[in-house]
Write a protein that holds these residues in place. Structure first.
Motif, PDB file in Angstrom:
ATOM      1  N   ASP A 225       0.830  -1.196   0.000  1.00  0.00           N
ATOM      2  CA  ASP A 225       0.000   0.000   0.000  1.00  0.00           C
ATOM      3  C   ASP A 225       0.868   1.252   0.000  1.00  0.00           C
ATOM      4  OD1 ASP A 225       0.915   0.382   2.618  1.00  0.00           O
ATOM      5  OD2 ASP A 225      -0.915  -0.401   3.539  1.00  0.00           O
ATOM      6  N   ALA A 226       0.235   2.403   0.151  1.00  0.00           N
ATOM      7  CA  ALA A 226       0.958   3.672   0.062  1.00  0.00           C
ATOM      8  C   ALA A 226       2.013   3.819   1.146  1.00  0.00           C
ATOM      9  CB  ALA A 226      -0.028   4.832   0.136  1.00  0.00           C
ATOM     10  N   ASP A 227       1.837   3.092   2.257  1.00  0.00           N
ATOM     11  CA  ASP A 227       2.801   3.161   3.358  1.00  0.00           C
ATOM     12  C   ASP A 227       3.841   2.044   3.305  1.00  0.00           C
ATOM     13  OD1 ASP A 227       1.538   5.402   4.544  1.00  0.00           O
ATOM     14  OD2 ASP A 227       0.010   4.085   5.405  1.00  0.00           O
ATOM     15  N   GLY A 228       3.816   1.237   2.236  1.00  0.00           N
ATOM     16  CA  GLY A 228       4.793   0.169   2.096  1.00  0.00           C
ATOM     17  C   GLY A 228       4.419  -1.112   2.800  1.00  0.00           C
ATOM     18  N   ASN A 229       3.177  -1.214   3.267  1.00  0.00           N
ATOM     19  CA  ASN A 229       2.720  -2.440   3.932  1.00  0.00           C
ATOM     20  C   ASN A 229       2.227  -3.451   2.908  1.00  0.00           C
ATOM     21  OD1 ASN A 229       3.060  -1.336   6.619  1.00  0.00           O
ATOM     22  ND2 ASN A 229       1.257  -0.085   6.177  1.00  0.00           N
ATOM     23  N   PRO A 230       2.474  -4.740   3.125  1.00  0.00           N
ATOM     24  CA  PRO A 230       2.045  -5.748   2.152  1.00  0.00           C
ATOM     25  C   PRO A 230       0.527  -5.812   2.017  1.00  0.00           C
ATOM     26  CG  PRO A 230       2.809  -6.785   4.176  1.00  0.00           C
ATOM     27  CD  PRO A 230       3.169  -5.340   4.280  1.00  0.00           C
ATOM     28  N   GLN A 231       0.044  -5.967   0.790  1.00  0.00           N
ATOM     29  CA  GLN A 231      -1.382  -6.168   0.530  1.00  0.00           C
ATOM     30  C   GLN A 231      -1.535  -7.295  -0.503  1.00  0.00           C
ATOM     31  OE1 GLN A 231      -2.905  -2.315  -0.759  1.00  0.00           O
ATOM     32  NE2 GLN A 231      -1.860  -2.457  -2.734  1.00  0.00           N
ATOM     33  N   ILE A 232      -1.033  -8.449  -0.124  1.00  0.00           N
ATOM     34  CA  ILE A 232      -0.962  -9.577  -1.038  1.00  0.00           C
ATOM     35  C   ILE A 232      -2.328 -10.200  -1.301  1.00  0.00           C
ATOM     36  CG2 ILE A 232       0.056 -11.888  -1.344  1.00  0.00           C
ATOM     37  CD1 ILE A 232       1.913  -9.430  -1.691  1.00  0.00           C
ATOM     38  N   ASN A 233      -3.266 -10.063  -0.379  1.00  0.00           N
ATOM     39  CA  ASN A 233      -4.597 -10.651  -0.574  1.00  0.00           C
ATOM     40  C   ASN A 233      -5.628  -9.611  -0.982  1.00  0.00           C
ATOM     41  OD1 ASN A 233      -4.549  -9.341   1.883  1.00  0.00           O
ATOM     42  ND2 ASN A 233      -5.619 -10.969   3.022  1.00  0.00           N
ATOM     43  N   SER A 234      -5.177  -8.566  -1.675  1.00  0.00           N
ATOM     44  CA  SER A 234      -6.089  -7.520  -2.149  1.00  0.00           C
ATOM     45  C   SER A 234      -6.998  -8.054  -3.250  1.00  0.00           C
ATOM     46  CB  SER A 234      -5.279  -6.340  -2.700  1.00  0.00           C
ATOM     47  OG  SER A 234      -4.592  -6.727  -3.891  1.00  0.00           O
ATOM     48  N   PRO A 235      -8.154  -7.425  -3.482  1.00  0.00           N
ATOM     49  CA  PRO A 235      -9.033  -7.841  -4.580  1.00  0.00           C
ATOM     50  C   PRO A 235      -8.317  -7.841  -5.934  1.00  0.00           C
ATOM     51  CG  PRO A 235     -10.174  -6.324  -3.115  1.00  0.00           C
ATOM     52  CD  PRO A 235      -8.740  -6.336  -2.687  1.00  0.00           C
ATOM     53  N   GLU A 236      -7.410  -6.885  -6.121  1.00  0.00           N
ATOM     54  CA  GLU A 236      -6.689  -6.807  -7.395  1.00  0.00           C
ATOM     55  C   GLU A 236      -5.746  -7.990  -7.574  1.00  0.00           C
ATOM     56  OE1 GLU A 236      -8.014  -2.776  -6.169  1.00  0.00           O
ATOM     57  OE2 GLU A 236      -6.863  -4.359  -5.163  1.00  0.00           O
ATOM     58  N   MET A 237      -5.114  -8.425  -6.482  1.00  0.00           N
ATOM     59  CA  MET A 237      -4.221  -9.584  -6.562  1.00  0.00           C
ATOM     60  C   MET A 237      -5.036 -10.854  -6.807  1.00  0.00           C
ATOM     61  SD  MET A 237      -1.018 -10.441  -6.497  1.00  0.00           S
ATOM     62  CE  MET A 237       0.283 -11.494  -5.824  1.00  0.00           C
ATOM     63  N   VAL A 238      -6.185 -10.947  -6.152  1.00  0.00           N
ATOM     64  CA  VAL A 238      -7.060 -12.101  -6.396  1.00  0.00           C
ATOM     65  C   VAL A 238      -7.465 -12.144  -7.863  1.00  0.00           C
ATOM     66  CG1 VAL A 238      -9.312 -13.131  -5.883  1.00  0.00           C
ATOM     67  CG2 VAL A 238      -7.920 -12.189  -4.027  1.00  0.00           C
ATOM     68  N   LYS A 239      -7.840 -10.990  -8.409  1.00  0.00           N
ATOM     69  CA  LYS A 239      -8.238 -10.911  -9.819  1.00  0.00           C
ATOM     70  C   LYS A 239      -7.086 -11.325 -10.730  1.00  0.00           C
ATOM     71  CE  LYS A 239     -10.637  -9.599 -13.487  1.00  0.00           C
ATOM     72  NZ  LYS A 239     -11.806 -10.372 -13.956  1.00  0.00           N
ATOM     73  N   ALA A 240      -5.882 -10.862 -10.426  1.00  0.00           N
ATOM     74  CA  ALA A 240      -4.714 -11.206 -11.247  1.00  0.00           C
ATOM     75  C   ALA A 240      -4.508 -12.713 -11.290  1.00  0.00           C
ATOM     76  CB  ALA A 240      -3.472 -10.518 -10.690  1.00  0.00           C
ATOM     77  N   LEU A 241      -4.570 -13.357 -10.138  1.00  0.00           N
ATOM     78  CA  LEU A 241      -4.361 -14.808 -10.087  1.00  0.00           C
ATOM     79  C   LEU A 241      -5.517 -15.567 -10.710  1.00  0.00           C
ATOM     80  CD1 LEU A 241      -1.797 -16.165  -8.981  1.00  0.00           C
ATOM     81  CD2 LEU A 241      -2.095 -13.881  -8.032  1.00  0.00           C
ATOM     82  N   GLN A 242      -6.714 -15.022 -10.626  1.00  0.00           N
ATOM     83  CA  GLN A 242      -7.861 -15.677 -11.274  1.00  0.00           C
ATOM     84  C   GLN A 242      -7.699 -15.678 -12.784  1.00  0.00           C
ATOM     85  OE1 GLN A 242     -11.099 -13.371  -9.626  1.00  0.00           O
ATOM     86  NE2 GLN A 242     -11.552 -14.902  -8.039  1.00  0.00           N
ATOM     87  N   VAL A 243      -7.208 -14.568 -13.335  1.00  0.00           N
ATOM     88  CA  VAL A 243      -6.962 -14.503 -14.784  1.00  0.00           C
ATOM     89  C   VAL A 243      -5.960 -15.577 -15.189  1.00  0.00           C
ATOM     90  CG1 VAL A 243      -5.932 -13.112 -16.625  1.00  0.00           C
ATOM     91  CG2 VAL A 243      -7.560 -12.065 -15.035  1.00  0.00           C
ATOM     92  N   LEU A 244      -4.869 -15.675 -14.452  1.00  0.00           N
ATOM     93  CA  LEU A 244      -3.812 -16.626 -14.798  1.00  0.00           C
ATOM     94  C   LEU A 244      -4.251 -18.073 -14.574  1.00  0.00           C
ATOM     95  CD1 LEU A 244      -0.808 -14.653 -13.258  1.00  0.00           C
ATOM     96  CD2 LEU A 244      -1.316 -14.935 -15.696  1.00  0.00           C
TER      97      LEU A 244
END
Length: 444
Positions: A225-244
């Motif tokens: 995120d903007a503060d450098g904290n991990p956001q690995i389970n974000s909706p966008e990451m889920v979407k990316a892996l769903q596409v692949l």
């Protein structure tokens, strides 16, 4: 500039452990050593340089010849040591921590760079030698090697990600790569390729997160995120892996030996024509010319597919920041030479000619006599001109941050999570939730 990263990147990409320079002797640092005098006289200063990419040393050799010719009173001999990726970074870290044994100049890969900025960096600020070039270079490529307003690394390339298509395989299946604009287009093309040829359209990467960085950037997101904290389970990451994962389930992409396109094992798979596409930063061109000669004249370069038309079609991938250490024997000489060797217009032309990288000095992108030189090995090898594509997407090249949390994110994704998803079939949301928890725990 080229193995593991995250930038953008480089989140997760293991740059190939390249061989050392010829049959040179092994030095005390454990790598392959070559001393380059480049016409230097007996009063020249000998500077040491550590790298994990042999081709970088070759570029420095060419620039050293130019430097020595133009700076007769400040000539340099360069002691180049090439080491495996992990060995070099580990030894450099220890040398800087102890204040003993560090080289004068060193390459640090983007994914590792935050580790070298912790506390008080044992690296020399480079702002004074970067300043004369700021109007002509991509500023974001300088910023990623910075802390508290100080620049500590000088980049080698932009690293714009593109699609590399094997047109021979596609033509056999009746596929026109220029018509592929979205991931849906890619899926339809890949289903046809598998049906007609039994080959896979692309790879499901398990040891690098290039593809995830591409799909995140298309959605305006990041691994942190903007503060450098991990956001690995974000909706966008889920979407990316769903596409692949959908592409994998449709026999469009498949896991590959080595876990990603930029490995020695994968080069053999591509050479054999088992995969039609690699989604990689532009520096992958040098891997094709050096390790996949059988594909000369068959590989076309194109913008990345996007989830929806209008999304950005590239992201900067990979990166190497070259630094000057605090213990350098002649700090100013090392800094001046480094800026000359990597930021000058002359250097950026050489970076394209020798390394096949997209230069950070974008003036070179417009020099057709350079970029379209018919004798250039990269122009000869590829089916279309790389800079025609680069200039098409130049305003769409996004960046993924490299922050202190990046090495941990990189490690968890590339050793656990992507294997769970693509090899073991683990539920995407669960795998990412587990990864988020593990990363947060390790960062405590």
């Amino acid at each position: 500039m080229m193995k593991k990263g995250f930038i953008l990147l480089m989140l997760c990409s293991l740059l190939l452990v390249l061989a050392g320079c010829g049959n040179s002797p092994t030095n005390a640092s454990g790598g392959e050593k070559t001393v380059i005098d480049a016409g230097a006289g007996e009063n020249a200063t000998e500077l040491s340089y550590w790298t994990f990419v042999e081709l970088h040393g070759k570029h420095f050799e060419k620039m050293l010849e130019k430097w020595n010719a133009e700076n007769t009173d400040r000539q340099i001999k360069l002691n180049v040591t090439v080491m495996p990726y992990d060995d070099m970074h580990n030894k450099l870290s220890i040398a800087l921590q102890t204040g003993t044994g560090a080289p004068d100049i060193a390459d640090i890969e983007l994914g590792k760079f935050p580790d070298f900025l912790k506390g008080t960096p044992q690296l020399e600020p480079l702002g004074d030698v970067i300043d004369p070039y700021r109007d002509t270079i991509v500023e974001s490529r300088i910023d990623i090697y910075s802390k508290d307003g100080q620049n500590y690394g000088i980049p080698t390339h932009v690293g714009a990600s593109v699609a590399f298509y094997n047109t021979e395989i596609l033509e056999e299946a009746g596929v026109d790569y220029t018509k592929i604009e979205t991931w849906d287009d890619f899926k339809k093309a890949g289903e046809l390729v598998y049906e007609k040829t039994g080959k896979y359209m692309g790879t499901a990467d398990t040891s690098a997160a290039w593809q995830e960085s591409m799909l995140l950037s298309q959605q305006g997101s990041d691994f942190t995120d903007a503060d450098g904290n991990p956001q690995i389970n974000s909706p966008e990451m889920v979407k990316a892996l769903q596409v692949l994962k959908d592409l994998q389930d449709s026999n469009v992409i498949a896991t590959i030996a080595g876990g990603q396109p930029d490995t020695e094992e994968a080069y053999g798979e591509y050479n054999s024509g088992n995969y039609a596409t690699a989604f990689m930063p532009l520096w992958m061109m040098s891997r094709y010319t050096n390790y996949m000669p059988d594909l000369a004249g068959k590989i076309a370069i194109a913008p990345l597919p996007v989830i929806e038309k209008g999304m950005p079609r590239s992201v900067g991938g990979g990166g190497t920041g070259t630094v000057v250490t605090k213990t350098a024997k002649d700090v100013q000489l090392a800094k001046d030479f480094l800026a000359f060797a990597k930021l000058s217009e002359e250097a950026n032309i050489e970076i394209w000619n020798t390394l096949g990288f997209d230069p950070v000095n974008m003036k070179v992108w417009e020099m057709k006599e350079i970029t379209h030189n018919p004798e250039n090995e990269f122009v000869k090898y590829f089916k279309n001109n790389p800079f025609d594509v680069l200039n098409e997407i130049r305003d769409e090249i996004k960046y993924v941050k490299s922050v202190p949390a990046s090495p941990t994110i990189n490690n968890v994704l590339c050793t656990v999570t992507l294997n769970e998803i693509f090899e073991d079939g683990k539920d995407i949301q669960q795998a990412l939730d587990d990864a988020q928890a593990q990363i947060e725990q390790e960062l405590q």
